[in-house]
Design an enzyme around this catalytic site. Structure first.
Site, PDB file in Angstrom:
ATOM      1  N   HIS A 167       3.297   7.217 -10.157  1.00 32.15           N
ATOM      2  CA  HIS A 167       3.931   7.321 -11.473  1.00 32.15           C
ATOM      3  C   HIS A 167       4.215   8.765 -11.887  1.00 32.15           C
ATOM      4  O   HIS A 167       5.078   9.017 -12.735  1.00 32.15           O
ATOM      5  CB  HIS A 167       3.036   6.648 -12.517  1.00 32.15           C
ATOM      6  CG  HIS A 167       3.760   6.182 -13.744  1.00 32.15           C
ATOM      7  ND1 HIS A 167       4.973   6.701 -14.154  1.00 32.15           N
ATOM      8  CD2 HIS A 167       3.444   5.232 -14.661  1.00 32.15           C
ATOM      9  CE1 HIS A 167       5.365   6.085 -15.259  1.00 32.15           C
ATOM     10  NE2 HIS A 167       4.458   5.200 -15.592  1.00 32.15           N
ATOM     11  N   ASP A 407      21.099  -4.692  -7.280  1.00 29.05           N
ATOM     12  CA  ASP A 407      21.757  -5.646  -6.379  1.00 29.05           C
ATOM     13  C   ASP A 407      21.950  -5.002  -5.009  1.00 29.05           C
ATOM     14  O   ASP A 407      22.773  -4.098  -4.851  1.00 29.05           O
ATOM     15  CB  ASP A 407      23.101  -6.062  -6.982  1.00 29.05           C
ATOM     16  CG  ASP A 407      23.901  -6.989  -6.084  1.00 29.05           C
ATOM     17  OD1 ASP A 407      23.389  -7.407  -5.026  1.00 29.05           O
ATOM     18  OD2 ASP A 407      25.062  -7.305  -6.451  1.00 29.05           O
TER      19      ASP A 407
END
Length: 486
Positions: A167, A407
């Site tokens: 992170h 996608d």
């Protein structure tokens, strides 16, 4: 609505040996400093994400593992710091050693079909540790790969993309930007629509540093009542979904003087979907604050803390939304802060939802450019203190992050969000709002929660009483839909 319990699903995942995917072309070997927002103590953790992709007739002969592996190597040419490792230098400052060694990648196959996971794809997922395998000795914050990616093919032709991020390197928006780069290349692009920008010095402390704001999120509070340890006992993980019916029920608790606020006016227009074309961002912000206030209050009541105890809600505010911060498009570092709303248990639990809502709104509106600069300065002057965990609860809204929009050539993900019901070492301290489209075609907000089992049962009753319109706790089951429980 009735409670739904996800049946236990057991399947086998066959993994290939993990490999390091390096950039497809030579990249600079250099050291890059993280910002003073990046390398704070509370971000030194791994963040797990999972994406579910159904089969696609147009790509029936394509192998998602090969497509994503190849695209990853090309994307790392642009995002080459991800192919390095973190080192710690004097003063605890983190730097990226851009070694070009690569990102950990796992190819896998599972003997399960997408539909066996059920219609409600939300954490906690069965066998998630098999879908995002923790390669031994790979999960260090320092001197370890910064990303781990596993692509698991399913029997139905679909696949699961799972990722674990250090992170300190990026926030959710920065991660999505990187994932979008991989997906664009996977679909045949030769250039990226958004060029990555490092420039971490933009969020460094000033010289000299000067803490000019109050930061209750970093208060040093003695945990005399051991409230943190109590969260670790007999933990129950569940996910709750909030659709138009539930959100309109909560809208009735907004006080008159706040309902006149433009932020909440848009909620009056909710019909069959919480997303409206006009003022969509405004509506989402209103929903976030309303849900936040509701869940903070219900959670506090359910934990049965001493009435005089102080509790905090830590808001997640994106600095990119502050116009005069002037962060460039393409910046993929951490760019958020955690302003705190504070109350005693007595005031939060015995006052109406409007009380909690006003505290949340005030905390979020307190964030300015000066506030963000002050946080960076505090990191340097106080040695990067951790967020205050005792009595705290933190929520991040993922409904506008865009994970589902990634996608790789098989269409958008049917689920994109956190892989587990917890992040970090303390269950229930950090939670997310995750977007999902249910089997009716309605967009809903999913909130994975974890609480001690007894507190979870009380939480369900308190929340249920609010959703049927009662201001006081009543007997009965929740009217919110519990969509998964393990």
């Amino acid at each position: 609505m009735a409670q739904k319990v996800t049946p236990n699903l057991v399947f086998t995942v066959r993994r290939h040996e993990p490999e390091l995917i390096a950039p497809s072309k030579p990249t600079p070997h250099e050291f890059k400093l993280l910002s003073d927002i990046d390398d704070q103590h509370s971000l030194r953790l791994h963040f797990p994400v999972v994406q579910f992709y159904p089969s696609n007739k147009e790509n029936v002969h394509s192998d998602p593992v090969k497509v994503i592996r190849d695209a990853l190597a090309e994307a790392l040419v642009f995002y080459y710091p991800f192919a390095g490792q973190l080192r710690e230098v004097s003063g605890g400052k983190l730097v990226v050693d851009c070694t070009g060694e690569g990102v950990l990648f796992i190819e896998a196959d599972a003997d399960v079909r997408m539909e066996q996971f059920g219609e409600a794809l939300h954490p906690p997922f069965p066998c998630v540790e098999e879908l995002l395998y923790n390669v031994p000795s790979s999960d260090g914050i320092l001197n370890s790969p910064l990303l781990l990616i596993q692509v698991t093919r399913l029997l139905c032709g679909g696949f699961i993309f799972a990722l674990r991020l250090n992170h300190t390197m990026s926030d959710a928006l920065g991660l999505v930007q990187f994932m979008m780069a991989i997906s664009e290349i996977a679909r045949g692009a030769h250039t990226l629509s958004v060029q990555p920008v490092w420039q971490r010095e933009l969020l460094n402390a000033r010289d000299p540093p000067r803490v000019t704001c109050t930061h209750h999120e970093y208060d040093e509070v003695a945990n005399t009542k051991d409230t943190v340890a109590s969260l670790l006992v007999d933990v129950d993980y569940r996910s709750f979904t909030f659709g138009p019916t539930e959100l309109l029920a909560l809208r009735k608790f907004v006080p008159t003087h706040l309902s006149k606020c433009s932020t909440f006016d848009v909620l009056e227009h909710l019909q069959c979907n919480y997303e409206v074309e006009k003022n969509e961002i405004q509506s989402m912000l209103a929903l976030e604050m309303l849900l936040t206030a509701c869940l903070w209050r219900c959670r506090t009541i359910a934990l049965q803390l001493d009435l005089d105890e102080e509790v905090r809600f830590l808001c997640h505010v994106n600095a990119r939304s502050i116009l005069d911060m002037s962060l460039p498009a393409g910046y993929y570092g951490n760019a958020f802060v955690f302003p705190a709303a504070i109350s005693t248990v007595k005031n939060l639990s015995q006052n109406s939802l409007g009380y909690a809502l006003e505290l949340v709104m005030k905390a979020k509106s307190s964030v300015t450019t000066e506030y963000v600069r002050s946080v960076a300065d505090l990191m340097v002057t106080r040695g990067r203190p951790p967020l205050q965990a005792a009595g705290s609860w933190l929520v991040s809204d993922f409904t506008r992050v865009g994970l589902r929009d990634v996608d790789f050539g098989w269409g958008k993900a049917v689920y994109g969000g956190m892989a587990t019901g917890r992040v970090g070492d303390i269950p229930g301290l950090f939670n997310l709002f995750v977007p999902f489209r249910d089997n009716k075609g309605e967009n809903v907000v999913v909130v994975p929660l974890c609480l001690p089992a007894a507190a979870m049962e009380r939480f369900v009753k308190v929340l249920g009483s609010m959703l049927v319109g009662n201001h006081q706790l009543v007997n009965g089951t929740a009217s919110c839909q519990i969509i998964s429980a393990l």
